[in-house]
Design a protein around this motif. Structure first.
Motif, PDB file in Angstrom:
ATOM      1  N   ASP A  52      -4.906   2.957   0.491  1.00 34.82           N
ATOM      2  CA  ASP A  52      -3.678   3.713   0.728  1.00 34.82           C
ATOM      3  C   ASP A  52      -2.486   2.774   0.928  1.00 34.82           C
ATOM      4  O   ASP A  52      -1.368   3.076   0.486  1.00 34.82           O
ATOM      5  CB  ASP A  52      -3.833   4.616   1.947  1.00 34.82           C
ATOM      6  CG  ASP A  52      -4.836   5.741   1.709  1.00 34.82           C
ATOM      7  OD1 ASP A  52      -5.000   6.130   0.539  1.00 34.82           O
ATOM      8  OD2 ASP A  52      -5.448   6.205   2.687  1.00 34.82           O
ATOM      9  N   ILE A  53      -2.728   1.647   1.610  1.00 34.33           N
ATOM     10  CA  ILE A  53      -1.660   0.653   1.772  1.00 34.33           C
ATOM     11  C   ILE A  53      -1.182   0.202   0.395  1.00 34.33           C
ATOM     12  O   ILE A  53       0.028   0.123   0.123  1.00 34.33           O
ATOM     13  CB  ILE A  53      -2.152  -0.567   2.587  1.00 34.33           C
ATOM     14  CG1 ILE A  53      -2.472  -0.157   4.020  1.00 34.33           C
ATOM     15  CG2 ILE A  53      -1.085  -1.677   2.580  1.00 34.33           C
ATOM     16  CD1 ILE A  53      -3.145  -1.264   4.833  1.00 34.33           C
ATOM     17  N   ALA A  54      -2.129  -0.081  -0.482  1.00 31.36           N
ATOM     18  CA  ALA A  54      -1.786  -0.534  -1.830  1.00 31.36           C
ATOM     19  C   ALA A  54      -1.010   0.521  -2.606  1.00 31.36           C
ATOM     20  O   ALA A  54      -0.154   0.199  -3.433  1.00 31.36           O
ATOM     21  CB  ALA A  54      -3.056  -0.930  -2.584  1.00 31.36           C
ATOM     22  N   GLN A  55      -1.312   1.794  -2.351  1.00 33.82           N
ATOM     23  CA  GLN A  55      -0.574   2.875  -3.009  1.00 33.82           C
ATOM     24  C   GLN A  55       0.855   2.959  -2.482  1.00 33.82           C
ATOM     25  O   GLN A  55       1.802   3.149  -3.256  1.00 33.82           O
ATOM     26  CB  GLN A  55      -1.291   4.213  -2.768  1.00 33.82           C
ATOM     27  CG  GLN A  55      -2.610   4.368  -3.498  1.00 33.82           C
ATOM     28  CD  GLN A  55      -2.421   4.598  -4.992  1.00 33.82           C
ATOM     29  OE1 GLN A  55      -1.467   5.231  -5.420  1.00 33.82           O
ATOM     30  NE2 GLN A  55      -3.335   4.053  -5.790  1.00 33.82           N
ATOM     31  N   MET A  56       1.021   2.828  -1.157  1.00 33.28           N
ATOM     32  CA  MET A  56       2.344   2.964  -0.551  1.00 33.28           C
ATOM     33  C   MET A  56       3.208   1.729  -0.752  1.00 33.28           C
ATOM     34  O   MET A  56       4.409   1.839  -1.025  1.00 33.28           O
ATOM     35  CB  MET A  56       2.197   3.256   0.952  1.00 33.28           C
ATOM     36  CG  MET A  56       1.527   4.575   1.261  1.00 33.28           C
ATOM     37  SD  MET A  56       1.311   4.840   3.048  1.00 33.28           S
ATOM     38  CE  MET A  56       3.022   5.088   3.551  1.00 33.28           C
ATOM     39  N   GLU A  57       2.610   0.560  -0.595  1.00 31.45           N
ATOM     40  CA  GLU A  57       3.326  -0.711  -0.706  1.00 31.45           C
ATOM     41  C   GLU A  57       2.423  -1.694  -1.447  1.00 31.45           C
ATOM     42  O   GLU A  57       1.641  -2.422  -0.837  1.00 31.45           O
ATOM     43  CB  GLU A  57       3.691  -1.259   0.682  1.00 31.45           C
ATOM     44  CG  GLU A  57       4.720  -0.446   1.444  1.00 31.45           C
ATOM     45  CD  GLU A  57       6.115  -0.541   0.826  1.00 31.45           C
ATOM     46  OE1 GLU A  57       6.307  -1.321  -0.130  1.00 31.45           O
ATOM     47  OE2 GLU A  57       7.020   0.168   1.311  1.00 31.45           O
ATOM     48  N   PRO A  58       2.498  -1.753  -2.780  1.00 32.24           N
ATOM     49  CA  PRO A  58       1.554  -2.556  -3.572  1.00 32.24           C
ATOM     50  C   PRO A  58       1.502  -4.035  -3.214  1.00 32.24           C
ATOM     51  O   PRO A  58       0.466  -4.686  -3.432  1.00 32.24           O
ATOM     52  CB  PRO A  58       2.065  -2.354  -5.005  1.00 32.24           C
ATOM     53  CG  PRO A  58       2.763  -1.032  -4.976  1.00 32.24           C
ATOM     54  CD  PRO A  58       3.387  -0.946  -3.622  1.00 32.24           C
ATOM     55  N   LEU A  59       2.563  -4.597  -2.648  1.00 31.46           N
ATOM     56  CA  LEU A  59       2.580  -6.021  -2.335  1.00 31.46           C
ATOM     57  C   LEU A  59       2.102  -6.330  -0.914  1.00 31.46           C
ATOM     58  O   LEU A  59       1.997  -7.504  -0.545  1.00 31.46           O
ATOM     59  CB  LEU A  59       3.998  -6.589  -2.532  1.00 31.46           C
ATOM     60  CG  LEU A  59       4.513  -6.580  -3.973  1.00 31.46           C
ATOM     61  CD1 LEU A  59       5.918  -7.142  -4.034  1.00 31.46           C
ATOM     62  CD2 LEU A  59       3.589  -7.383  -4.891  1.00 31.46           C
ATOM     63  N   ILE A  60       1.815  -5.286  -0.142  1.00 29.99           N
ATOM     64  CA  ILE A  60       1.355  -5.488   1.236  1.00 29.99           C
ATOM     65  C   ILE A  60      -0.164  -5.478   1.267  1.00 29.99           C
ATOM     66  O   ILE A  60      -0.816  -4.603   0.693  1.00 29.99           O
ATOM     67  CB  ILE A  60       1.924  -4.397   2.170  1.00 29.99           C
ATOM     68  CG1 ILE A  60       3.442  -4.478   2.209  1.00 29.99           C
ATOM     69  CG2 ILE A  60       1.344  -4.543   3.572  1.00 29.99           C
ATOM     70  CD1 ILE A  60       4.006  -5.791   2.704  1.00 29.99           C
ATOM     71  N   GLN A  61      -0.724  -6.455   1.951  1.00 32.22           N
ATOM     72  CA  GLN A  61      -2.179  -6.595   2.044  1.00 32.22           C
ATOM     73  C   GLN A  61      -2.618  -6.338   3.473  1.00 32.22           C
ATOM     74  O   GLN A  61      -2.048  -6.887   4.412  1.00 32.22           O
ATOM     75  CB  GLN A  61      -2.576  -8.008   1.616  1.00 32.22           C
ATOM     76  CG  GLN A  61      -4.075  -8.285   1.682  1.00 32.22           C
ATOM     77  CD  GLN A  61      -4.387  -9.669   1.143  1.00 32.22           C
ATOM     78  OE1 GLN A  61      -4.235  -9.945  -0.034  1.00 32.22           O
ATOM     79  NE2 GLN A  61      -4.810 -10.561   2.043  1.00 32.22           N
ATOM     80  N   GLY A  62      -3.661  -5.525   3.640  1.00 26.92           N
ATOM     81  CA  GLY A  62      -4.178  -5.267   4.973  1.00 26.92           C
ATOM     82  C   GLY A  62      -5.525  -4.567   4.928  1.00 26.92           C
ATOM     83  O   GLY A  62      -5.877  -3.946   3.913  1.00 26.92           O
TER      84      GLY A  62
END
Length: 368
Positions: A125-135
């Motif tokens: 979901d993080i990748a969907q919302m903010e593709p450059l954010i890793q967590g």
């Protein structure tokens, strides 16, 4: 000659102006004194300009209560006055499985503070919302936003003026004394004067402790120690690839080096936390590598060449390095024994978000 004034506010930052507007709306004659040559030139304008949801604070604390009510008041006030703001939402990102427990603690704190709309977000979901954010996982806060702090202060100053109040710039309080009819204040600057006020609100921010100490009759034992924490902000040049605010899990003394957006959509990162002894806003770029490393924990693709030094801000903290975070202090006669005086100490984050609620609280204390 001594002039008589019903109510004096010391400090024309966002909190002082909010207190002034609330007191003027309640029918008081209000004079706001500001030592600098402009309103809100320190803590009120040297921050992330974030409208906080009220997530992190101890349940039942002033920070928790005033942030939550201030958030709702601030969104309504901005909409009513056409103050630029945006409810963007915020991701609080756990970089690893080990940090997931900290996210659960944050979620529990939010629930205890009646913030019930946080959403658990998976790595996908993080990748969907903010593709450059890793967590590994994240909490999403839909109530978090940003505001133009200067436009907010101008609106409050306008409200104050409309209701008969006044802001006087370059008017530092250099001393004073308590008497049986209120407080006498000595004002410096180009036109020194003496004012007698029935009510004084000390909203001087970084100088609140020194102002209180300068007033004879205020017990020194009721004035808490002050710790300065400077934070550095870097701006990222070029097109911004983000649409939400992004925070790591909190660190000692602050919320970590986070990603925020301004109202023009440009990204900035900060603040870090460095403990200092004196107020000095000079930008120290010597820890740039550590700053970049902190960002890359959740934004590994960061091109460090796009970062430029932007500005610093200093927070008036009541707790120092390694100490538990302290609450706001709103001290009236029950604390210091001086009728007519209210001292505001340690008004750091979320002071901008809570400003209107702090003004309401101060007005209610004056009425009582």
């Amino acid at each position: 000659m001594t002039e008589n004034v019903d109510c004096v506010i010391i400090g024309a930052g966002v909190v002082g102006l909010a207190c002034g507007a609330a007191l003027a709306a309640a029918g008081h004659e209000v004079l706001v004194l500001e030592a600098a040559k402009c309103i809100g030139g320190e803590t009120s304008s040297r921050n992330s300009e974030v409208i906080h949801a009220g997530i992190y604070y101890d349940a039942g604390s002033l920070k928790a209560r005033l942030c939550r009510s201030g958030r709702d008041r601030l969104y309504a006030y901005c909409a009513d006055r056409s103050i630029p703001h945006r409810r963007l939402g915020k991701l609080i990102v756990a970089e690893s499985k080990a940090q997931e427990a900290k996210l659960r603690d944050i979620d529990a704190a939010a629930q205890a503070n009646s913030v019930h709309n946080l959403e658990w977000i998976s790595a996908n979901d993080i990748a969907q919302m903010e593709p450059l954010i890793q967590g590994h996982a994240a909490l999403f806060s839909p109530s978090t936003g940003i505001v133009d702090s200067h436009a907010l202060m101008l609106a409050l100053e306008g409200d104050l003026s409309t209701m008969g109040g006044m802001v006087v710039l370059a008017a530092p309080v250099v001393g004073g004394a308590v008497n049986d009819r209120g407080l006498v204040l000595r004002i410096g600057g180009n036109e020194p004067m003496t004012l007698h006020a029935r009510t004084v609100i000390n909203a001087a921010g970084l100088k609140a402790q020194s102002v209180a100490l300068s007033i004879s009759g205020v017990p020194a034992a009721t004035i808490p120690p002050l710790h300065y924490a400077i934070g550095h902000y870097y701006r990222m040049g070029g097109r911004t690839p983000f649409s939400h605010l992004v925070y790591p899990v909190p660190e000692d003394g602050g919320l970590g080096v986070h990603l925020t957006l301004d109202l023009g959509g440009q990204a900035k990162f900060g603040p870090d936390v460095r403990w200092i002894d004196t107020v000095d806003y000079a930008f120290d770029d010597s820890q740039r590598e550590a700053f970049v490393a902190a960002i890359r924990r959740y934004y590994p693709a960061l091109d460090a060449e796009r970062l430029t030094a932007d500005y610093t801000g200093i927070r008036p903290k009541l707790s120092g390095p390694g100490m538990p975070a302290a609450d706001f202090r709103v001290d009236d006669v029950r604390v210091h024994g001086v009728t007519g005086l209210i001292n505001l100490f340690g008004i750091e984050s979320p002071g901008l978000t809570a400003s209107l609620a702090i003004g309401d609280l101060v007005a209610s204390l004056v009425k009582r």
